[in-house]
Motif scaffolding. Structure first.
Motif, PDB file in Angstrom:
ATOM      1  N   HIS A 275       0.930  -1.084   0.004  1.00 52.78           N
ATOM      2  CA  HIS A 275       0.057  -0.069   0.067  1.00 52.78           C
ATOM      3  C   HIS A 275       0.773   1.142  -0.114  1.00 52.78           C
ATOM      4  O   HIS A 275       0.475   2.073  -0.525  1.00 52.78           O
ATOM      5  CB  HIS A 275      -0.923   0.042   1.265  1.00 52.78           C
ATOM      6  CG  HIS A 275      -1.934   1.120   1.007  1.00 52.78           C
ATOM      7  ND1 HIS A 275      -1.856   2.268   1.381  1.00 52.78           N
ATOM      8  CD2 HIS A 275      -3.288   0.675   0.813  1.00 52.78           C
ATOM      9  CE1 HIS A 275      -3.134   3.076   1.219  1.00 52.78           C
ATOM     10  NE2 HIS A 275      -3.882   1.946   0.788  1.00 52.78           N
ATOM     11  N   GLN A 276       2.051   1.315   0.689  1.00 54.47           N
ATOM     12  CA  GLN A 276       2.954   2.305   0.575  1.00 54.47           C
ATOM     13  C   GLN A 276       3.413   2.720  -0.754  1.00 54.47           C
ATOM     14  O   GLN A 276       3.802   3.754  -1.079  1.00 54.47           O
ATOM     15  CB  GLN A 276       4.177   2.076   1.876  1.00 54.47           C
ATOM     16  CG  GLN A 276       3.661   2.034   3.210  1.00 54.47           C
ATOM     17  CD  GLN A 276       2.889   0.752   3.774  1.00 54.47           C
ATOM     18  OE1 GLN A 276       3.022  -0.288   2.823  1.00 54.47           O
ATOM     19  NE2 GLN A 276       2.225   0.907   4.602  1.00 54.47           N
ATOM     20  N   GLN A 277       3.683   1.449  -1.368  1.00 56.04           N
ATOM     21  CA  GLN A 277       4.332   1.794  -2.880  1.00 56.04           C
ATOM     22  C   GLN A 277       3.251   2.386  -3.686  1.00 56.04           C
ATOM     23  O   GLN A 277       3.742   2.675  -5.043  1.00 56.04           O
ATOM     24  CB  GLN A 277       5.115   0.337  -3.344  1.00 56.04           C
ATOM     25  CG  GLN A 277       6.085   0.302  -2.379  1.00 56.04           C
ATOM     26  CD  GLN A 277       6.748  -1.223  -2.873  1.00 56.04           C
ATOM     27  OE1 GLN A 277       6.285  -1.935  -3.520  1.00 56.04           O
ATOM     28  NE2 GLN A 277       8.145  -1.466  -2.765  1.00 56.04           N
TER      29      GLN A 277
END
Length: 839
Positions: A275-277
């Motif tokens: 999700h961070q990427q």
């Protein structure tokens, strides 16, 4: 900046030739063309035997008039344009460098006529169709920013020109008996595989840029994309990001800037997984648009996959809509990804419609497409639709795979057709299809829904024999199956086994374990598992709260019921057990609704509702109740309907016990409580309701009680009761009632014995259960084969009544009966008393 780390290799003057044709391509365009053909060749899955290696040693001829004529003729004839040229190369040292020539059809517009492969790179291309399409909205080439010069397909027509010129400079220095790369070692003769091994062997704190920057000058974007992809596959995704981010940050005009094109951008977007990427993937797309690199269908498909990995499913649909808005045509990969999104969002109808869209576009679905649609239907609980898709797949001539069979097993299991699921499993065995952990987990889940916990354990054993390692889903299905069969000991055994195997329990695991304890009347263990669940950072859901509240409430223990109210209030603060309100001005009714599928949760929910009405009445007045007050208790899923009769009985008992004006009747979704507003308002002010909701309003009584002491005392009492019940069980097993073992005299006179026992019990005021136990004890005694004379039977009846009364709370009567029995027995043994039927 970083360009100083990777300075270009030493170059030498290159002889120049005037282009033979006005429309001739540059040498850089030849590299672009060959790279593009190489990628298309790979996409078609053709073997390497179809590719013709290029001898780089002949590249000095490519700018000559002879080269232009030869290559343009080859484009028309479909032959190898460099075969004749390289045969006259001044060196016999070929350098493949991973590049190949692939004569492919460049489009229907070029069929039947020759196409020039070389053009004059000095010609103005701003008026060409491709040039106008790629420069729309960005100004002329002179005013564009870094990396903005793009030719056909969004690629720089000069891409790769400097690469081979530097290579040719090294080629011309090769003498007799030497090889390319000999001498001062200024040319790094390394392939993608060599660079991959080099990066893999770097120390964690070493720089990948310093190690491979020189080699990047000899790669095109396709080879670089392959390098980045292989780095990610081998667990070096951060190295791939390091290399690509360095290339992105190069200054304008750097020779390596052209490597950041649609191929490499798409590769790096596809590597974004968490999700961070996702933000990085979106920023890369924005950077592509800013640099004038057009996104293609592969870019959008990769971004949709990233959105799925990040669980941003609505965003994935937005990306698909943008793909259509940019006039990109979805391919099969795009449609497979779209089906996956529809399945995860519960839009199974849209997933099925994708099959119709594929048929309309003339695209033949692959087996994975059908499997994904079947799984999408399963995830939405549409087992019948999944089976229809399977039949459609068979009509299309597709052969089922192990994934298909596993999805079918899941569909039949959810549809309650365990027999059909077992048939599919046996068919897999006959066909030799691989049975993986998902297959066994789906079949075990089907057994759980059918209540076949023994079969589930058998399949688990077979799974072990085949060497298939279970996962958390497998254990969850097994524990749930044991819970349905009230086998809490087996559930505990599986729970401990999965932890010993390194399988971490999740919320579903604890929910199944707590349900097993609830089914086995093990409320203390259920409470302990609930506490362990919270300590392990597993968030309880509505099902777990329902189960725990129900297990505690059903004990009848005051402390446990108070704890049930406390747990219920905690669940309410976390958004569970919500009450819905619907007001109808036309009918003048206020309709409330609640969801509860255990007796405890339903009763406490009702008390909460009544207490809240009671608190609001003085503030809002009777007008808030309108004309009619209703409450609908939803019984939930069909699998929980077995608890509904008990829930209805408990609600009825509560309302009748406090003389409420409500009446209760069944509806399709459960039961409905309804009462007139005026009568309900008067009743809410009365004392009956206060006593009824006292357990809910006074749940704070736990504050002054020691939980450990209460649990220890209750466990001690339960231990003594269990010991007594075990003794009774042993006695019943060793002294079974069997009419065939009784003597004929007793069978004939049994009615008289029962009548005598009833007379004694009535005379001393014993309860019916004392009489029942006494008669049962007489029957067990006579079933032991003991031959007693008929005259002794009245004494046996009196003795059995005494033994049964001993278990009651009338010790004085017991002593009196015991004294009378002793006196009668002594008189009988001394011959002073003759016992007859009349006595």
């Amino acid at each position: 900046m970083a360009s100083s780390v990777a300075s270009p290799p030493r170059s030498v003057p290159v002889p120049s030739y005037e282009p033979a044709l006005d429309n001739a391509y540059s040498l850089g365009d030849l590299d672009t063309l060959m790279s593009d053909m190489h990628l298309r060749h790979s996409a078609l899955g053709l073997p390497k035997a179809h590719s013709c290696s290029i001898d780089i040693c002949g590249l000095h001829l490519l700018r000559s008039p002879e080269a232009a004529s030869c290559i343009n003729q080859a484009a028309f004839c479909g032959s190898n344009p460099l075969q004749e040229l390289t045969s006259r190369s001044p060196s016999s040292a070929p350098v493949s460098n991973g590049r190949s020539w692939h004569p492919l059809n460049r489009g229907s517009s070029s069929r039947g006529k020759p196409r020039a492969l070389f053009r004059d790179e000095t010609r103005d291309t701003s008026h060409s169709p491709s040039g106008s399409a790629n420069t729309r909205g960005r100004g002329s080439s002179a005013t564009r920013g870094r990396g903005a010069y793009r030719g056909r397909g969004g690629l720089d027509p000069r891409r790769g020109q400097g690469h081979y010129r530097r290579l040719w400079a090294e080629v011309t220095k090769v003498g007799r008996g030497q090889k390319l790369g000999d001498g001062d070692g200024s040319f790094p003769d390394s392939s993608v595989e060599d660079m991959l091994q080099l990066v893999r062997g770097l120390a964690p704190d070493a720089s990948a840029i310093a190690a491979i920057s020189q080699g990047l000058y000899y790669l095109d974007s396709g080879a670089l994309a392959a390098l980045l992809k292989e780095l990610a596959k081998s667990g070096h995704g951060k190295r791939a990001m390091e290399v690509f981010d360095w290339l992105r940050g190069l200054e304008d005009g750097h020779d390596l800037v052209c490597l950041c094109d649609v191929y490499t951008y798409t590769t790096m977007i596809s590597q974004c997984g968490s999700h961070q990427q996702l933000r990085r993937a979106l920023e890369l797309v924005a950077e592509m648009r800013g640099r004038g690199v057009a996104c293609n269908v592969h870019t959008y498909s990769a971004l949709m996959n990233v959105c799925i990995k990040a669980n941003e499913l609505d965003l994935a649909l937005d990306v698909y809509r943008q793909l259509l808005s940019d006039s990109c045509t979805p391919n099969l990969v795009t449609y497979n990804t779209l089906i996956d999104v529809y399945g995860k969002t519960g839009q199974w109808e849209e997933a099925v419609k994708v099959l119709d869209a594929l048929e309309h576009q003339g695209i033949e679905p692959e087996i994975r497409t059908y499997n994904t649609v079947i799984i999408a239907c399963n995830m939405s609980g549409q087992a019948q639709e999944a089976l229809k898709v399977y039949e459609r797949m068979l009509r299309a001539g597709a052969d089922p795979t192990a994934t298909t069979y596993t999805a079918l097993i899941s569909a039949y299991g959810k549809n309650g057709q365990l027999d059909r699921a077992l048939q599919i499993f046996e068919d897999m065995l006959r066909r030799g299809c691989e049975r993986n952990v998902i297959t066994y987990s789906s079949l075990i889940s089907a057994c759980e829904k059918a209540g076949r916990w023994e079969l589930a354990l058998d399949l688990f054993s077979e799974m072990h024999r085949e060497g298939c390692k279970p996962n958390v889903v497998t254990y969850n299905s097994l524990i749930a199956a044991c819970a349905q069969g009230a086998q809490w000991e087996k559930a505990v055994e599986l729970f401990e086994q999965m932890q010993a195997k390194g399988c971490k329990p999740d919320s579903v695991t604890y929910g199944g374990l707590i349900l097993a304890f609830e089914k086995g009347d093990q409320w203390r263990r259920a409470l302990a598992a609930f506490d362990q669940m919270k300590n392990n950072n597993c968030r309880p859901d509505s099902v777990v709260y329902n189960t725990v509240v129900g297990a505690l409430w059903n004990t009848g223990v005051v402390w446990a019921q108070a704890k049930a109210v406390q747990v219920f209030q905690t669940a309410c603060r976390q958004g569970h057990f919500r009450l819905t309100v619907h007001t109808s001005s036309e009918s003048g009714t206020v309709d409330f609704g609640m969801h509860a599928f255990t007796v405890g949760a339903a009763v406490i929910s009702l008390m909460r509702w009544l207490s809240e009405l009671r608190e609001r009445l003085p503030k809002d007045g009777p007008a808030m109740l309108r004309q009619q007050v209703c409450m609908t208790v939803n019984k939930g899923k069909p699998s929980r309907e077995h608890a509904y009769p008990d829930i209805k009985a408990a609600i009825t008992s509560l309302l009748q016990g406090c003389h409420s004006p409500f009446r209760l009747y069944d509806v399709a979704c459960g039961c409905r409580i309804e009462g007139p507003a005026g009568g309900v308002a008067d009743w809410l002010r009365g004392p009956e309701l206060e006593r009824a909701v006292a357990p809910y309003c006074k749940a704070d009584l736990l504050r002054g009680l020691n939980r450990d002491v209460l649990l220890k005392e209750d466990a001690s009492v339960e231990g003594r009761c269990s010991e007594a019940f075990a003794a009774v069980k042993r006695f019943e097993e060793s002294h079974k009632v069997a009419a065939q073992s009784m003597c004929a005299e007793y069978v004939a006179g049994r009615k008289e014995c029962v009548r005598l026992a009833m007379s004694h019990a009535a005379a001393f005021g014993f309860k019916d259960e004392v009489l029942h136990d006494a008669v049962l004890l007489v029957d067990r005694t006579m079933s032991s084969g003991t031959a007693l004379p008929p005259t002794v039977l009245p004494l046996l009846v009196a003795a059995c009544i005494l033994i049964s009364a001993r278990q009651g709370a009338r010790p004085l009567l017991f002593l009196m009966m015991l004294l009378l029995a002793v006196v009668l027995y002594c008189l009988y043994r001394g011959g002073f008393l003759t016992v007859s039927r009349e006595h």
